[in-house]
Design an enzyme around this catalytic site. Structure first.
Site, PDB file in Angstrom:
ATOM      1  CG  ASP A 141     -18.377 -10.499  -4.912  1.00 10.52           C
ATOM      2  OD1 ASP A 141     -19.022 -10.923  -5.004  1.00 10.52           O
ATOM      3  OD2 ASP A 141     -18.566  -9.299  -4.224  1.00 10.52           O
ATOM      4  N   GLY A 197     -19.647  -9.157  -1.339  1.00 13.32           N
ATOM      5  CA  GLY A 197     -19.157  -8.449  -0.922  1.00 13.32           C
ATOM      6  C   GLY A 197     -20.254  -7.616   0.452  1.00 13.32           C
ATOM      7  CB  ALA A 198     -21.394  -4.497   0.749  1.00 15.98           C
ATOM      8  CD  GLU A 246     -20.528  -6.030 -10.855  1.00 20.45           C
ATOM      9  OE1 GLU A 246     -20.376  -5.009 -10.192  1.00 20.45           O
ATOM     10  OE2 GLU A 246     -18.787  -6.968  -9.840  1.00 20.45           O
ATOM     11  CG  HIS A 261     -21.007  -6.623  -6.984  1.00 17.55           C
ATOM     12  ND1 HIS A 261     -20.695  -5.338  -7.276  1.00 17.55           N
ATOM     13  CD2 HIS A 261     -20.189  -6.281  -5.451  1.00 17.55           C
ATOM     14  CE1 HIS A 261     -19.793  -4.071  -6.620  1.00 17.55           C
ATOM     15  NE2 HIS A 261     -19.369  -4.264  -5.390  1.00 17.55           N
ATOM     16  CG  ASP A 301      -2.455   1.002   1.284  1.00 12.40           C
ATOM     17  OD1 ASP A 301      -1.699   2.189   0.917  1.00 12.40           O
ATOM     18  OD2 ASP A 301      -2.984   0.986   1.203  1.00 12.40           O
TER      19      ASP A 301
END
Length: 531
Positions: free
Chosen positions: A259, A284-285, A264, A282, A174
Site C-alpha cells: 500500500d 491505509g487510512a 509516491e 496508500h 517489537d
C-alpha cells in the site's frame, strides 16, 4: 480582539471546517490550494493556522513566508510533508492526530493479506474477461498459518488481535514489547530473525527510521520460508522494492500486498508488472470514518491552541503552561536527551523505566519531563512520536514506568537520572542543566563525568587501560573526523571506563568499525541528538 484565521489547503471534511467557524475562527476552505505551490506561497502570510493532509508540502520556503503562522495541523499521523526543523525555528507548532486512523489501517492490512492469499484482484480481472480460470488461482488458507507482525504498537496490536480472531498464530517483533503485553495480546514475542524464518505471512507496522529502512531486503528475504507472503501498509522504504521484485519473480516470495511505496505518487514501480502482487495507492487510512475522525480531531486541537493556548499532540513542543515554560524548557530538552541516549544504545526489549528527579527538578512539572524522557527513549524506533503520544505508546507495549522524587542529595541543585531495565541489562544515565541553560551528562553507567552534549557524538565503552585516548584520537584524526570535545570516566583504576566524544559531523560506519577492531574497545556507538 482580531479573530484567528485558518487556511484549510487540503480536502478535510466540511464538519471539520465548521468546527473552526463554530469556535469563532475565520476559516478559508480551499482544498486544492495545497497542490499549487506558488498560490499557497502567496497566500500563507495571511493566516495564523494551516490545516493539511498529505497533499500540501510545507517547505522551508513556505514557512519563511508565513509571517503570522502559529500552528500547522496535520490530519493524520505522518508529517513527512512538513519541514519540522524549519517550523520549530520559526516558533510554529506542528500537530498531528496519531490515533485517528489505527483501525482503518489495520483492517486494510488484513484485507491485503486475504487478497494476496486468494489472488482476488487477478481472479476478478480474469473472470470479468470471461476466462473462468479456476485452477490458475489456487489460493491458500490463512487459518493455522503463522503471521509475523513487525511493530506491535497501536496498529500492529490491532492487526494481531484481528489475525488471532481468524485463527492465525501471531509472532511479534517489537523492541518495546514486554512479555506481559505479549501475553495480554496473545502473541508470541520473538526476535526479528526468528520471525523471518517461521512466518508464513509477514506484515509491517513500524515507522521509517534509520534503523528500520530496508528492514526487509535480500538478506532478510533469504532467511524467510519459501512461499512467504509480505504485506506493507506502514511506510515506503521499509521494504527494498527491487529485492522484493526479484524474490517474487524467483518464487521465494509467493505474493505481496503493498500500500506504500518508496516514491509516491507511485506511477512507475518494479512491482507493478509482477502478477502475484496486490498494489493499492496508500489507502491505509482511506475510509470515511478515519478521514472524518482525524479531520475533526485536528480542527479541535488547532482551535484549542489558537483560542486558549492549549497544546496537544504536538510534534515539536511539550504540553506545558506559559507560566512554567521558562524554567521547564531546558529540563525538557535534558529529559529528551537522556531518553534518546538510552534509546540509541539499547539492544533489547525495554521492560522497566525509572526516572529519578533530584533536588529542584522534583518540584517541576515532572509529568511533562517524564513524557519528554519517554519520547526521546522510543523515538529511535518510533519516529512519529511526541510528548503526548509517547506515554500511550510505552503503556501499550507493557513497559513499567515509575517516577522517584527526592530532596537534593549531591552537589547539583537538581538533576534527572534515567534507569532503564531491558531483557538482559540495566542502563542508567544522569544529567543536569547548568546556568547557561544547556543540558549536560553528569553520569553514565554509574561513572561520573561532565560532558557537553552536541548533535553528533560517539559513545565508547572500554577497559580502563593506557592508550584509549590515542586510539580514538588517531583513528578519528586519520579519517578526517574532528573531535570538538572529549570526556572520559571510569569507576576505578583498571575497571570499567567510558568515553564520550562530541564530533563535528556524523562518523562513517567504516571508521567506527576500525575503532571496534581494537581489543581495548568493547563497544562504539554513534549518537545523534536534536540540540
Amino acid at each position: 480582539m482580531t479573530k484567528p484565521r485558518v487556511l484549510v489547503s487540503d480536502k478535510l471534511s466540511e464538519t471539520a471546517v465548521q468546527i473552526f467557524s463554530d469556535r469563532g475562527i475565520d476559516v478559508d476552505f480551499k482544498p486544492d490550494l495545497g497542490k499549487d505551490k506558488d498560490a499557497l506561497l502567496a497566500a500563507i502570510g495571511d493566516y495564523d493556522g494551516l490545516a493539511i493532509r498529505s497533499a500540501t508540502k510545507v517547505t522551508e520556503k513556505l514557512i519563511g513566508a508565513a509571517d503570522r503562522l502559529k500552528v500547522i495541523g496535520r490530519a493524520g499521523i505522518g508529517v513527512d510533508n512538513v519541514d519540522i526543523p524549519a517550523a520549530s525555528r520559526r516558533g510554529i507548532i506542528v500537530m498531528n492526530t496519531p490515533f485517528g486512523n489505527s483501525i482503518t489501517t489495520a483492517e486494510h492490512a488484513i484485507s491485503l493479506m486475504l487478497a494476496v492469499a486468494r489472488q482476488i484482484p487477478a481472479a476478478d480481472t480474469s473472470t470479468r474477461a470471461g476466462k473462468w480460470e479456476k485452477s490458475k488461482f489456487m489460493g491458500t488458507e490463512i487459518t493455522g498459518k503463522r503471521l509475523g507482525v513487525i511493530g506491535c504498537g497501536n496498529i500492529g496490536s490491532i492487526v494481531a488481535t484481528r489475525a488471532i480472531g481468524l485463527k492465525m498464530h501471531v509472532l511479534a517483533f517489537d523492541p518495546f514489547l514486554s512479555d506481559e503485553r505479549a501475553r495480554d495480546l496473545g502473541v508470541e514475542k520473538v526476535e526479528l530473525d526468528e520471525l523471518f524464518t517461521r512466518s508464513d505471512f509477514i506484515t509491517l507496522h513500524t515507522p521509517l527510521t534509520d534503523k528500520t529502512r530496508n528492514i526487509i531486503d535480500a538478506g532478510a528475504i533469504a532467511k524467510m520460508r519459501d512461499g512467504v507472503r509480505i504485506i506493507n501498509c506502514a511506510r515506503g522504504g521499509l521494504v527494498s522494492e527491487a529485492d522484493l521484485a526479484e524474490a517474487l519473480k524467483s518464487g521465494k516470495v509467493a505474493g505481496a500486498g503493498i500500500d506504500v511505496f518508496e516514491t509516491e505518487p507511485a506511477t512507475e514501480n518494479p512491482l507493478f508488472d509482477i502478477p502475484n502482487v496486490v498494489c493499492t495507492p496508500h489507502l491505509g487510512a482511506s475510509t470515511a470514518e478515519a478521514q472524518e475522525n482525524v479531520a475533526l480531531q485536528v480542527a479541535e486541537q488547532m482551535s484549542d491552541y489558537l483560542l486558549r493556548g492549549a497544546v496537544s499532540n504536538a510534534i515539536n513542543m511539550p504540553s506545558i503552561t506559559a507560566e512554567e515554560a521558562p524554567v521547564l524548557k531546558p529540563f525538557v530538552k535534558l529529559a529528551e536527551v537522556l531518553g534518546s541516549f538510552v534509546g540509541q544504545v539499547a539492544e533489547s526489549a525495554i521492560l522497566e523505566v525509572e526516572i529519578l528527579y533530584d533536588g529542584m527538578t522534583a518540584n517541576l512539572n515532572t509529568k511533562a519531563l517524564t513524557s519528554a524522557t519517554l519520547a526521546g527513549l522510543i523515538r529511535p524506533q518510533v519516529a512519529d512520536v511526541n510528548m503526548v503520544s509517547a506515554p500511550i505508546m510505552v503503556k501499550e507495549r507493557g513497559v513499567i514506568v515509575s517516577e522517584v522524587k527526592r530532596d537534593k542529595s549531591g552537589v547539583f541543585d537538581g538533576y534527572i537520572k534515567l534507569t532503564v531495565k531491558s531483557a538482559n541489562q540495566t542502563r542508567s544515565v544522569a544529567g543536569t542543566v547548568f546556568a547557561d541553560g544547556k543540558p549536560r551528562f553528569i553520569q553514565i553507567k554509574g561513572i561520573n563525568l561532565d560532558a557537553e552534549i552536541g548533535r553528533n557524538m560517539v559513545y565508547t565503552t572500554n577497559n580502563d587501560a593506557p592508550g584509549i585516548i590515542g586510539i580514538l584520537g588517531t583513528t578519528f584524526g586519520s579519517n578526517g573526523v574532528n573531535i570538538a570535545n572529549f570526556q572520559l570516566g571510569r569507576n576505578r583504576p583498571g575497571g570499567d571506563a567510558i568515553a564520550l566524544l562530541y564530533v563535528d559531523d556524523p562518523v562513517p560506519e567504516h571508521v567506527l568499525n576500525k575503532v571496534r577492531e581494537f581489543p581495548e574497545i568493547l563497544s562504539a556507538k554513534p549518537l545523534v541528538f536534536d540540540v
